[in-house]
Design a protein around this motif. Structure first.
Motif, PDB file in Angstrom:
ATOM      1  N   VAL A 281       0.838  -1.193   0.000  1.00  0.00           N
ATOM      2  CA  VAL A 281       0.000   0.000   0.000  1.00  0.00           C
ATOM      3  C   VAL A 281       0.878   1.249   0.000  1.00  0.00           C
ATOM      4  CG1 VAL A 281      -1.734   1.281   1.321  1.00  0.00           C
ATOM      5  CG2 VAL A 281      -1.823  -1.213   1.224  1.00  0.00           C
ATOM      6  N   LEU A 282       0.483   2.254  -0.775  1.00  0.00           N
ATOM      7  CA  LEU A 282       1.222   3.515  -0.862  1.00  0.00           C
ATOM      8  C   LEU A 282       0.298   4.656  -0.454  1.00  0.00           C
ATOM      9  CD1 LEU A 282       3.721   5.166  -1.727  1.00  0.00           C
ATOM     10  CD2 LEU A 282       2.821   5.097  -4.069  1.00  0.00           C
ATOM     11  N   LEU A 283       0.715   5.421   0.548  1.00  0.00           N
ATOM     12  CA  LEU A 283      -0.037   6.580   1.020  1.00  0.00           C
ATOM     13  C   LEU A 283       0.901   7.774   1.004  1.00  0.00           C
ATOM     14  CD1 LEU A 283      -2.684   7.651   2.424  1.00  0.00           C
ATOM     15  CD2 LEU A 283      -1.522   7.187   4.583  1.00  0.00           C
ATOM     16  N   THR A 284       0.500   8.866   0.340  1.00  0.00           N
ATOM     17  CA  THR A 284       1.307  10.085   0.328  1.00  0.00           C
ATOM     18  C   THR A 284       0.488  11.219   0.930  1.00  0.00           C
ATOM     19  OG1 THR A 284       0.669  10.483  -1.980  1.00  0.00           O
ATOM     20  CG2 THR A 284       2.799   9.448  -1.601  1.00  0.00           C
ATOM     21  N   ILE A 285       1.149  11.973   1.811  1.00  0.00           N
ATOM     22  CA  ILE A 285       0.494  13.051   2.550  1.00  0.00           C
ATOM     23  C   ILE A 285       1.293  14.341   2.357  1.00  0.00           C
ATOM     24  CG2 ILE A 285      -0.307  13.811   4.819  1.00  0.00           C
ATOM     25  CD1 ILE A 285      -0.065  10.765   5.641  1.00  0.00           C
ATOM     26  N   PRO A 286       0.763  15.307   1.592  1.00  0.00           N
ATOM     27  CA  PRO A 286       1.480  16.577   1.430  1.00  0.00           C
ATOM     28  C   PRO A 286       1.367  17.428   2.697  1.00  0.00           C
ATOM     29  CG  PRO A 286      -0.566  16.621   0.179  1.00  0.00           C
ATOM     30  CD  PRO A 286      -0.458  15.261   0.802  1.00  0.00           C
ATOM     31  N   VAL A 287       2.509  17.958   3.139  1.00  0.00           N
ATOM     32  CA  VAL A 287       2.550  18.832   4.314  1.00  0.00           C
ATOM     33  C   VAL A 287       3.491  19.991   3.989  1.00  0.00           C
ATOM     34  CG1 VAL A 287       3.072  19.003   6.768  1.00  0.00           C
ATOM     35  CG2 VAL A 287       2.243  16.836   5.840  1.00  0.00           C
ATOM     36  N   ASN A 288       2.939  21.192   3.809  1.00  0.00           N
ATOM     37  CA  ASN A 288       3.739  22.373   3.482  1.00  0.00           C
ATOM     38  C   ASN A 288       4.690  22.101   2.327  1.00  0.00           C
ATOM     39  OD1 ASN A 288       2.420  23.888   5.480  1.00  0.00           O
ATOM     40  ND2 ASN A 288       3.825  23.125   7.040  1.00  0.00           N
ATOM     41  N   ASN A 289       6.005  22.150   2.573  1.00  0.00           N
ATOM     42  CA  ASN A 289       6.994  21.992   1.506  1.00  0.00           C
ATOM     43  C   ASN A 289       7.558  20.587   1.375  1.00  0.00           C
ATOM     44  OD1 ASN A 289       6.806  24.634   0.618  1.00  0.00           O
ATOM     45  ND2 ASN A 289       8.269  25.349   2.143  1.00  0.00           N
ATOM     46  N   PHE A 290       6.841  19.587   1.861  1.00  0.00           N
ATOM     47  CA  PHE A 290       7.302  18.216   1.690  1.00  0.00           C
ATOM     48  C   PHE A 290       6.119  17.268   1.592  1.00  0.00           C
ATOM     49  CE2 PHE A 290       7.349  19.174   6.215  1.00  0.00           C
ATOM     50  CZ  PHE A 290       6.727  18.076   6.793  1.00  0.00           C
ATOM     51  N   VAL A 291       6.427  16.036   1.220  1.00  0.00           N
ATOM     52  CA  VAL A 291       5.420  14.984   1.102  1.00  0.00           C
ATOM     53  C   VAL A 291       5.877  13.814   1.961  1.00  0.00           C
ATOM     54  CG1 VAL A 291       4.253  13.382  -0.470  1.00  0.00           C
ATOM     55  CG2 VAL A 291       4.884  15.672  -1.268  1.00  0.00           C
ATOM     56  N   VAL A 292       5.040  13.377   2.889  1.00  0.00           N
ATOM     57  CA  VAL A 292       5.322  12.176   3.672  1.00  0.00           C
ATOM     58  C   VAL A 292       4.900  10.977   2.820  1.00  0.00           C
ATOM     59  CG1 VAL A 292       4.817  10.892   5.778  1.00  0.00           C
ATOM     60  CG2 VAL A 292       4.964  13.392   5.849  1.00  0.00           C
ATOM     61  N   VAL A 293       5.824  10.046   2.628  1.00  0.00           N
ATOM     62  CA  VAL A 293       5.566   8.857   1.818  1.00  0.00           C
ATOM     63  C   VAL A 293       5.561   7.646   2.758  1.00  0.00           C
ATOM     64  CG1 VAL A 293       6.369   7.428  -0.107  1.00  0.00           C
ATOM     65  CG2 VAL A 293       6.735   9.915  -0.154  1.00  0.00           C
ATOM     66  N   LEU A 294       4.424   6.957   2.829  1.00  0.00           N
ATOM     67  CA  LEU A 294       4.289   5.766   3.671  1.00  0.00           C
ATOM     68  C   LEU A 294       4.042   4.555   2.778  1.00  0.00           C
ATOM     69  CD1 LEU A 294       1.916   7.231   6.395  1.00  0.00           C
ATOM     70  CD2 LEU A 294       4.386   6.906   6.563  1.00  0.00           C
ATOM     71  N   LYS A 295       4.843   3.514   2.981  1.00  0.00           N
ATOM     72  CA  LYS A 295       4.678   2.270   2.227  1.00  0.00           C
ATOM     73  C   LYS A 295       4.379   1.145   3.208  1.00  0.00           C
ATOM     74  CE  LYS A 295       7.844   3.561  -1.433  1.00  0.00           C
ATOM     75  NZ  LYS A 295       9.251   3.491  -1.826  1.00  0.00           N
ATOM     76  N   GLY A 296       3.214   0.557   3.076  1.00  0.00           N
ATOM     77  CA  GLY A 296       2.842  -0.591   3.904  1.00  0.00           C
ATOM     78  C   GLY A 296       3.159  -1.866   3.151  1.00  0.00           C
ATOM     79  N   ILE A 297       4.064  -2.660   3.721  1.00  0.00           N
ATOM     80  CA  ILE A 297       4.525  -3.883   3.063  1.00  0.00           C
ATOM     81  C   ILE A 297       3.995  -5.082   3.855  1.00  0.00           C
ATOM     82  CG2 ILE A 297       6.567  -5.190   2.350  1.00  0.00           C
ATOM     83  CD1 ILE A 297       8.022  -2.375   2.428  1.00  0.00           C
ATOM     84  N   PRO A 298       3.185  -5.930   3.233  1.00  0.00           N
ATOM     85  CA  PRO A 298       2.605  -7.058   3.968  1.00  0.00           C
ATOM     86  C   PRO A 298       3.629  -8.155   4.229  1.00  0.00           C
ATOM     87  CG  PRO A 298       2.013  -7.210   1.673  1.00  0.00           C
ATOM     88  CD  PRO A 298       2.763  -5.908   1.839  1.00  0.00           C
ATOM     89  N   ARG A 299       3.347  -8.975   5.222  1.00  0.00           N
ATOM     90  CA  ARG A 299       4.188 -10.145   5.504  1.00  0.00           C
ATOM     91  C   ARG A 299       3.997 -11.169   4.391  1.00  0.00           C
ATOM     92  NH1 ARG A 299       3.610 -15.185   7.479  1.00  0.00           N
ATOM     93  NH2 ARG A 299       5.363 -16.046   8.649  1.00  0.00           N
ATOM     94  N   VAL A 300       5.115 -11.680   3.903  1.00  0.00           N
ATOM     95  CA  VAL A 300       5.089 -12.780   2.942  1.00  0.00           C
ATOM     96  C   VAL A 300       5.839 -13.932   3.611  1.00  0.00           C
ATOM     97  CG1 VAL A 300       5.780 -13.570   0.652  1.00  0.00           C
ATOM     98  CG2 VAL A 300       5.077 -11.177   0.990  1.00  0.00           C
TER      99      VAL A 300
END
Length: 135
Positions: A100-119
């Motif tokens: 899963v990829l979630l990006t959150i813009p905050v002022n002058n940057f973007v927080v990038v969150l990657k959820g990686i499932p257990r394999v």
């Protein structure tokens, strides 16, 4: 729309990877540098770079993202897929990764969150955190 087909590339700093409580042997501080590029319409992205992974080894990665879900405040949700190397599994060879990829813009940057499932027999579940800087 030409904006839809353009790419904006931002420098990215990797910060951490959170793992489950049973994974205390893994390092949470995973520093690194990369480049996060996003299509003008925000739906497609490409992410490449190098991090010190949770096994305390330097790893290279490349991923593509698709974020068709637009939430309030410019937040985007979708999935990503790619490859990474230098983990114990497959003796450090490049292996597939995705989640899963979630990006959150905050002022002058973007927080990038990657959820990686257990394999099973390959990887543990993790959430990777990085920040891409707008100029």
């Amino acid at each position: 729309n030409s904006r839809q087909h353009s790419m904006d590339c931002l420098p990215e700093i990797h910060i951490a990877a959170a793992h489950g409580a049973s994974q205390k042997h893994l390092e949470s501080f995973t520093p690194g540098l990369g480049v996060f590029c996003r299509s003008g319409n925000g739906v497609w992205s490409v992410d490449v770079g190098r991090i010190r992974n949770s096994e305390r080894r330097w790893a290279n990665y490349a991923a593509a993202g698709w974020q068709p879900i637009k939430l309030p405040d410019g937040i985007r949700l979708g999935v990503f897929g790619g490859t990474i190397n230098n983990y114990s599994y497959k003796q450090g060879a490049y292996i597939p990764m995705g989640g899963v990829l979630l990006t959150i813009p905050v002022n002058n940057f973007v927080v990038v969150l990657k959820g990686i499932p257990r394999v099973p027999n390959m990887t543990v579940a993790a959430v990777a955190v990085s920040i891409a800087f707008k100029y």
